[in-house]
Design an enzyme around this catalytic site. Structure first.
Site: not given
Length: 178
Positions: A13-16
């Site tokens: 999902g969101c790489f952050w």
């Protein structure tokens, strides 16, 4: 890359949200946010979000397997995601936010597959594990403002973790691993 270092690539999902858990471990040399799995060369964030490149948001980890073996990386990966969701992760929907383990060697493929089977059989989740295990493809680093976002924007990062539902999910399913 040093001779004894290896690479692992995970889409969660969101790489952050995928950098910090790995970045804080011993034996991790670097964690890079980027894009992989698609067909567009050197894609931009906007292109990947358009769902036209085939790329996933991912992290590429350079690590020392003598200190932090691949088996532990895969176990930590599972604890960051909802492996039963084929449509994205938490409130981020679409193919660029889907999960995947990208293996660089046959040994990584074998380890990831065995780990997936154990997780499926564990009963931790009521739905089947749908995260695919795929051969690694070219990895393109994301724009600089995405790198180590949790350090650059700690308040926004925390708000995203909570607001997206990721943190609550982790606490519900992985409390015993904290």
């Amino acid at each position: 890359m040093e001779e004894n270092f290896e690479q692992a690539t995970f889409a969660g999902g969101c790489f952050w949200c995928m950098v910090k858990p790995f970045d804080e471990q011993p034996g991790i040399v670097s964690v890079l946010s980027g894009y992989t799995g698609g067909t567009t060369e050197n894609p931009t964030y906007q292109e990947v979000c358009s769902e036209t490149t085939g790329h996933y948001e991912a992290v590429q980890i350079t690590y020392d397997p003598a200190v932090f073996p691949y088996e532990r990386l895969v176990e930590l990966f599972w604890q960051q995601i909802d492996p039963t969701d084929a449509g994205g992760q938490f409130y981020d929907r679409g193919s660029s936010y889907q999960t995947a383990i990208f293996y660089h060697t046959e040994e990584q493929r074998r380890i990831a597959q065995a780990s997936k089977e154990r997780l499926n059989e564990s009963g931790r989740f009521s739905l089947p594990i749908v995260t695919p295990i795929l051969p690694a493809k070219e990895f393109y680093p994301a724009e600089e403002y995405h790198q180590h976002y949790y350090k650059k924007e700690p308040q926004r990062y925390q708000a995203y973790q909570i607001g997206s539902g990721r943190k609550a999910f982790q606490e519900r399913y992985w409390r015993d691993k904290k």
